[in-house]
Motif scaffolding. Structure first.
Motif, short mmCIF file in Angstrom:
data_model
loop_
_atom_site.label_atom_id
_atom_site.label_comp_id
_atom_site.label_asym_id
_atom_site.label_seq_id
_atom_site.Cartn_x
_atom_site.Cartn_y
_atom_site.Cartn_z
N THR A 71 0.85 -1.19 0.00
CA THR A 71 0.00 0.00 0.00
C THR A 71 0.89 1.24 0.00
N TYR A 72 0.58 2.18 -0.90
CA TYR A 72 1.42 3.36 -1.05
C TYR A 72 0.58 4.62 -1.14
N GLN A 73 1.10 5.70 -0.57
CA GLN A 73 0.51 7.02 -0.71
C GLN A 73 1.26 7.73 -1.83
N ILE A 74 0.52 8.15 -2.86
CA ILE A 74 1.12 8.87 -3.99
C ILE A 74 0.66 10.31 -3.95
N SER A 75 1.60 11.23 -4.02
CA SER A 75 1.29 12.66 -3.95
C SER A 75 2.01 13.40 -5.06
N LEU A 76 1.28 14.28 -5.76
CA LEU A 76 1.84 15.07 -6.86
C LEU A 76 1.69 16.55 -6.51
N ASP A 77 2.77 17.30 -6.61
CA ASP A 77 2.76 18.74 -6.33
C ASP A 77 2.30 19.50 -7.58
N THR A 78 1.09 20.06 -7.52
CA THR A 78 0.53 20.77 -8.68
C THR A 78 0.45 22.27 -8.43
N ALA A 85 8.13 -2.28 -7.39
CA ALA A 85 9.36 -1.57 -7.72
C ALA A 85 9.01 -0.39 -8.61
N ALA A 86 9.58 0.77 -8.30
CA ALA A 86 9.30 1.97 -9.08
C ALA A 86 10.23 2.08 -10.27
N THR A 87 9.70 2.54 -11.39
CA THR A 87 10.51 2.82 -12.57
C THR A 87 11.00 4.27 -12.49
N PRO A 88 12.31 4.51 -12.56
CA PRO A 88 12.80 5.89 -12.50
C PRO A 88 12.29 6.69 -13.70
N LEU A 89 11.72 7.85 -13.43
CA LEU A 89 11.20 8.72 -14.49
C LEU A 89 11.69 10.14 -14.26
N VAL A 90 11.91 10.86 -15.34
CA VAL A 90 12.34 12.25 -15.27
C VAL A 90 11.15 13.14 -15.58
N ASN A 91 10.78 13.99 -14.62
CA ASN A 91 9.68 14.91 -14.87
C ASN A 91 9.87 16.17 -14.03
N SER A 92 9.07 17.17 -14.32
CA SER A 92 9.21 18.46 -13.65
C SER A 92 8.17 18.67 -12.55
N ILE A 93 7.36 17.68 -12.27
CA ILE A 93 6.37 17.76 -11.20
C ILE A 93 6.87 16.98 -10.00
N PRO A 94 7.16 17.65 -8.88
CA PRO A 94 7.60 16.91 -7.70
C PRO A 94 6.55 15.89 -7.28
N SER A 95 6.98 14.68 -7.01
CA SER A 95 6.05 13.63 -6.60
C SER A 95 6.69 12.79 -5.51
N SER A 96 5.85 12.11 -4.74
CA SER A 96 6.35 11.22 -3.71
C SER A 96 5.53 9.95 -3.70
N VAL A 97 6.20 8.83 -3.44
CA VAL A 97 5.57 7.53 -3.30
C VAL A 97 6.03 6.97 -1.96
N THR A 98 5.11 6.89 -1.00
CA THR A 98 5.47 6.51 0.36
C THR A 98 4.74 5.24 0.77
N ALA A 99 5.49 4.24 1.22
CA ALA A 99 4.88 3.00 1.68
C ALA A 99 4.04 3.24 2.92
N VAL A 100 2.87 2.62 2.97
CA VAL A 100 1.96 2.74 4.12
C VAL A 100 1.86 1.36 4.78
#
Length: 213
Positions: free
Chosen positions: A28-35, A173-188
């Motif tokens: 279980t993961y919390q995904i957050s995108l800085d918009t 497992a996360a795939t490394p991606l390059v983007n300009s939107i700060p994001s976080s994936v945190t295990a719960v």
């Protein structure tokens, strides 16, 4: 003479070790995108698709705890998708076309788009376990362009899930991606993991107080 204190400490150490391993094994993961750099409304595209239709094991993701999402009436679905904002959405990798997709309006004015995703699925021991991919993309208000990435897939987050073959667990497992939107994936960690860890710490505190007394 049998040392009961040593036994208690050994059992406590085993409990703490088990709790720690469970916490890291959670799916279980919390995904957050800085918009915060955007305004108005836009769209989020959430997909869960198998890597190989012929061998990928049955699996699904459950989405809950939505922040920044629009009304459920805006949702567009393809493939094996069900649910709502109120009850949570479930996306399975079972559609024959291999395309399972939730397209939902979001509000960028709050500065954050977030949700919780839980992976589940158990393979038969005789099957191979190819990965399924959960991906997250953001688009502009008229859904004509991806935001924050130049990757052809448009993905800001991509998590690869492999179902466990025998014990009911899985790995992510996360795939490394390059983007300009700060994001976080945190295990719960699951409640059972926290309960075991809290119990172990409580026993440790009790043992210390008895020693001091």
């Amino acid at each position: 003479m049998f040392n009961t204190l040593t036994l208690r400490r050994s059992l406590l150490a085993l409990a703490l070790t088990a709790a720690a391993s469970l916490a890291y094994a959670d799916t279980t993961y919390q995904i957050s995108l800085d918009t915060s750099s955007f305004s108005g409304t836009g769209w989020i595209d959430l997909q869960f698709n198998p890597g190989n239709l012929a061998s990928t094991t049955l699996a699904s993701v459950t989405l809950t705890d939505f922040v920044g999402f629009g009304d459920s009436s805006t949702a567009l679905i393809n493939g094996a998708v069900s649910g709502s904002l109120a009850t949570g959405y479930t996306i399975s990798n079972t559609d024959a076309s291999g395309w399972n997709d939730l397209f939902h309006e979001v509000n960028y004015n709050g500065g954050t788009i977030s949700f919780t995703v839980t992976f589940s699925g158990l393979a038969d021991a005789s099957q191979s376990s190819s990965q399924s991919v959960f991906s997250v993309s953001l688009m502009n208000s008229d859904a004509t362009a991806y935001l924050g990435t130049t990757d052809a897939s448009g993905s800001l987050v991509a998590l690869n899930y492999s179902a466990g073959l025998t014990d009911g667990s899985g790995s992510v497992a996360a795939t490394p991606l390059v983007n300009s939107i700060p994001s976080s994936v945190t295990a719960v960690p699951e409640p059972s993991s926290w309960a075991m860890l809290a119990g172990g710490l409580a026993l440790l505190g009790l043992a210390r107080r008895r020693k001091q007394a």
